[in-house]
Design a protein around this motif. Structure first.
Motif, PDB file in Angstrom:
ATOM      1  N   SER A 125       0.830  -1.207   0.000  1.00 38.91           N
ATOM      2  CA  SER A 125       0.000   0.000   0.000  1.00 38.91           C
ATOM      3  C   SER A 125       0.864   1.256   0.000  1.00 38.91           C
ATOM      4  O   SER A 125       0.619   2.199  -0.754  1.00 38.91           O
ATOM      5  CB  SER A 125      -0.910   0.018   1.236  1.00 38.91           C
ATOM      6  OG  SER A 125      -1.781  -1.081   1.210  1.00 38.91           O
ATOM      7  N   PHE A 126       1.892   1.267   0.850  1.00 36.14           N
ATOM      8  CA  PHE A 126       2.764   2.435   0.944  1.00 36.14           C
ATOM      9  C   PHE A 126       3.561   2.631  -0.346  1.00 36.14           C
ATOM     10  O   PHE A 126       3.722   3.760  -0.819  1.00 36.14           O
ATOM     11  CB  PHE A 126       3.712   2.300   2.134  1.00 36.14           C
ATOM     12  CG  PHE A 126       3.077   2.598   3.458  1.00 36.14           C
ATOM     13  CD1 PHE A 126       1.696   2.643   3.613  1.00 36.14           C
ATOM     14  CD2 PHE A 126       3.847   2.830   4.572  1.00 36.14           C
ATOM     15  CE1 PHE A 126       1.106   2.923   4.836  1.00 36.14           C
ATOM     16  CE2 PHE A 126       3.277   3.108   5.807  1.00 36.14           C
ATOM     17  CZ  PHE A 126       1.909   3.154   5.943  1.00 36.14           C
ATOM     18  N   ALA A 127       4.088   1.538  -0.895  1.00 29.07           N
ATOM     19  CA  ALA A 127       4.897   1.650  -2.117  1.00 29.07           C
ATOM     20  C   ALA A 127       4.059   2.127  -3.295  1.00 29.07           C
ATOM     21  O   ALA A 127       4.533   2.915  -4.121  1.00 29.07           O
ATOM     22  CB  ALA A 127       5.555   0.302  -2.434  1.00 29.07           C
ATOM     23  N   THR A 128       2.811   1.681  -3.372  1.00 26.25           N
ATOM     24  CA  THR A 128       1.916   2.123  -4.443  1.00 26.25           C
ATOM     25  C   THR A 128       1.693   3.629  -4.368  1.00 26.25           C
ATOM     26  O   THR A 128       1.812   4.345  -5.376  1.00 26.25           O
ATOM     27  CB  THR A 128       0.564   1.388  -4.350  1.00 26.25           C
ATOM     28  OG1 THR A 128       0.783  -0.010  -4.569  1.00 26.25           O
ATOM     29  CG2 THR A 128      -0.429   1.899  -5.376  1.00 26.25           C
ATOM     30  N   SER A 129       1.389   4.110  -3.174  1.00 27.27           N
ATOM     31  CA  SER A 129       1.141   5.540  -2.993  1.00 27.27           C
ATOM     32  C   SER A 129       2.407   6.358  -3.214  1.00 27.27           C
ATOM     33  O   SER A 129       2.383   7.417  -3.831  1.00 27.27           O
ATOM     34  CB  SER A 129       0.595   5.808  -1.589  1.00 27.27           C
ATOM     35  OG  SER A 129      -0.613   5.125  -1.419  1.00 27.27           O
ATOM     36  N   TYR A 130       3.525   5.847  -2.699  1.00 29.11           N
ATOM     37  CA  TYR A 130       4.788   6.568  -2.848  1.00 29.11           C
ATOM     38  C   TYR A 130       5.199   6.664  -4.312  1.00 29.11           C
ATOM     39  O   TYR A 130       5.656   7.722  -4.762  1.00 29.11           O
ATOM     40  CB  TYR A 130       5.896   5.888  -2.042  1.00 29.11           C
ATOM     41  CG  TYR A 130       7.220   6.580  -2.243  1.00 29.11           C
ATOM     42  CD1 TYR A 130       7.503   7.765  -1.572  1.00 29.11           C
ATOM     43  CD2 TYR A 130       8.177   6.080  -3.129  1.00 29.11           C
ATOM     44  CE1 TYR A 130       8.694   8.432  -1.768  1.00 29.11           C
ATOM     45  CE2 TYR A 130       9.369   6.737  -3.337  1.00 29.11           C
ATOM     46  CZ  TYR A 130       9.632   7.915  -2.655  1.00 29.11           C
ATOM     47  OH  TYR A 130      10.820   8.569  -2.873  1.00 29.11           O
ATOM     48  N   ALA A 131       5.033   5.572  -5.049  1.00 31.81           N
ATOM     49  CA  ALA A 131       5.434   5.568  -6.463  1.00 31.81           C
ATOM     50  C   ALA A 131       4.695   6.649  -7.239  1.00 31.81           C
ATOM     51  O   ALA A 131       5.288   7.371  -8.049  1.00 31.81           O
ATOM     52  CB  ALA A 131       5.176   4.192  -7.082  1.00 31.81           C
ATOM     53  N   ARG A 132       3.415   6.780  -6.993  1.00 30.48           N
ATOM     54  CA  ARG A 132       2.637   7.818  -7.677  1.00 30.48           C
ATOM     55  C   ARG A 132       3.088   9.218  -7.270  1.00 30.48           C
ATOM     56  O   ARG A 132       3.290  10.092  -8.111  1.00 30.48           O
ATOM     57  CB  ARG A 132       1.150   7.634  -7.373  1.00 30.48           C
ATOM     58  CG  ARG A 132       0.287   8.709  -7.995  1.00 30.48           C
ATOM     59  CD  ARG A 132      -1.179   8.455  -7.746  1.00 30.48           C
ATOM     60  NE  ARG A 132      -1.986   9.594  -8.141  1.00 30.48           N
ATOM     61  CZ  ARG A 132      -3.304   9.651  -8.019  1.00 30.48           C
ATOM     62  NH1 ARG A 132      -3.956   8.622  -7.522  1.00 30.48           N
ATOM     63  NH2 ARG A 132      -3.962  10.711  -8.389  1.00 30.48           N
ATOM     64  N   ALA A 133       3.261   9.414  -5.949  1.00 32.97           N
ATOM     65  CA  ALA A 133       3.661  10.740  -5.453  1.00 32.97           C
ATOM     66  C   ALA A 133       5.044  11.127  -5.979  1.00 32.97           C
ATOM     67  O   ALA A 133       5.256  12.273  -6.399  1.00 32.97           O
ATOM     68  CB  ALA A 133       3.650  10.754  -3.933  1.00 32.97           C
ATOM     69  N   LYS A 134       5.977  10.196  -5.967  1.00 37.60           N
ATOM     70  CA  LYS A 134       7.329  10.496  -6.447  1.00 37.60           C
ATOM     71  C   LYS A 134       7.316  10.777  -7.939  1.00 37.60           C
ATOM     72  O   LYS A 134       7.993  11.704  -8.418  1.00 37.60           O
ATOM     73  CB  LYS A 134       8.284   9.341  -6.120  1.00 37.60           C
ATOM     74  CG  LYS A 134       9.721   9.609  -6.510  1.00 37.60           C
ATOM     75  CD  LYS A 134      10.285  10.804  -5.756  1.00 37.60           C
ATOM     76  CE  LYS A 134      11.739  11.051  -6.126  1.00 37.60           C
ATOM     77  NZ  LYS A 134      12.282  12.250  -5.454  1.00 37.60           N
ATOM     78  N   PHE A 181       4.853  -2.239  -8.383  1.00 41.00           N
ATOM     79  CA  PHE A 181       5.838  -2.505  -9.438  1.00 41.00           C
ATOM     80  C   PHE A 181       5.332  -2.083 -10.812  1.00 41.00           C
ATOM     81  O   PHE A 181       6.122  -1.686 -11.666  1.00 41.00           O
ATOM     82  CB  PHE A 181       6.271  -3.974  -9.416  1.00 41.00           C
ATOM     83  CG  PHE A 181       7.334  -4.240  -8.388  1.00 41.00           C
ATOM     84  CD1 PHE A 181       8.674  -4.047  -8.688  1.00 41.00           C
ATOM     85  CD2 PHE A 181       6.992  -4.637  -7.102  1.00 41.00           C
ATOM     86  CE1 PHE A 181       9.664  -4.260  -7.742  1.00 41.00           C
ATOM     87  CE2 PHE A 181       7.962  -4.847  -6.137  1.00 41.00           C
ATOM     88  CZ  PHE A 181       9.312  -4.657  -6.455  1.00 41.00           C
ATOM     89  N   GLN A 182       4.016  -2.129 -11.032  1.00 42.67           N
ATOM     90  CA  GLN A 182       3.471  -1.574 -12.272  1.00 42.67           C
ATOM     91  C   GLN A 182       3.818  -0.091 -12.379  1.00 42.67           C
ATOM     92  O   GLN A 182       4.180   0.401 -13.445  1.00 42.67           O
ATOM     93  CB  GLN A 182       1.946  -1.744 -12.309  1.00 42.67           C
ATOM     94  CG  GLN A 182       1.471  -3.139 -12.652  1.00 42.67           C
ATOM     95  CD  GLN A 182      -0.056  -3.195 -12.695  1.00 42.67           C
ATOM     96  OE1 GLN A 182      -0.722  -2.987 -11.685  1.00 42.67           O
ATOM     97  NE2 GLN A 182      -0.604  -3.476 -13.859  1.00 42.67           N
TER      98      GLN A 182
END
Length: 193
Positions: A125-134, A181-182
């Motif tokens: 959940s955190f990585a998904t949100s972080y990837a978009r924000a970054k 990862f997507q």
């Protein structure tokens, strides 16, 4: 086939009258955001102490607040940069607490699957949100992926309501990390151009 966007739009349409009512009586979307955050804490605590019924109720209220705050802001013309930031910021905590409650329960019950799938769901959940924000901070749009926050909410809710918590949690763990990862691949492809 109904897409997640269609589901999201249908939920928003269903909640629109409630949002209009809330706006007409002066309810701030930021107050709803904070209430959702608080109910997520209550949910995590109740789950950790094996009170799943209360945990599910608090979890559901938290999810409804999360869906309602943005609709209240849009319908009543109260969207602000601060509100958007507050919502995104507190959403990370709201993602964490119920899953941390499940991890604590799994540890207490010595249920390895419950424990590990909870932790994997948190990081996904955190990585998904972080990837978009970054990606957005780099000027890229990267909203691709199977699971957004509403889908993660409904998967976990289904696990609670059906009694197949470990099974639904494993789905959440796998698909949330797959989504992260997507987004990584999406960002890599756009950065190469």
């Amino acid at each position: 086939m109904i897409s997640s966007t269609d589901i999201k739009l249908k939920i928003q349409e269903f909640l629109k009258p409630f949002a209009e009512l809330a706006g007409s009586i002066g309810v701030s979307p930021n107050v709803i955001t904070i209430l959702g955050f608080l109910f997520s804490i209550f949910s995590g605590i109740a789950i950790a102490f094996s009170n799943l019924t209360l945990g599910i109720i608090f979890f559901t209220i938290s999810g409804l607040c999360d869906m309602l705050d943005g609709i209240i802001a849009r319908v009543n013309g109260k969207t602000t940069n601060f509100g958007s930031f507050l919502d995104s910021f507190l959403d990370r905590y709201a993602d964490f607490f119920p899953l941390a409650g499940i991890a604590t329960l799994g540890f207490y019950l010595q249920d390895f699957n419950l424990f590990i799938f909870s932790l994997l769901s948190i990081v996904g959940s955190f990585a998904t949100s972080y990837a978009r924000a970054k990606a957005e901070s780099l000027g890229l749009e990267c909203k691709v992926g199977l699971l957004e926050r509403p889908e993660r909410f409904f998967i976990l809710l289904a696990g609670f309501l059906t009694g197949f918590l470990v099974e639904f949690l494993s789905i959440l763990a796998i698909l949330s990390n797959f989504t992260a990862f997507q987004r990584l691949i999406c960002a890599m492809e756009k950065l190469k151009k």
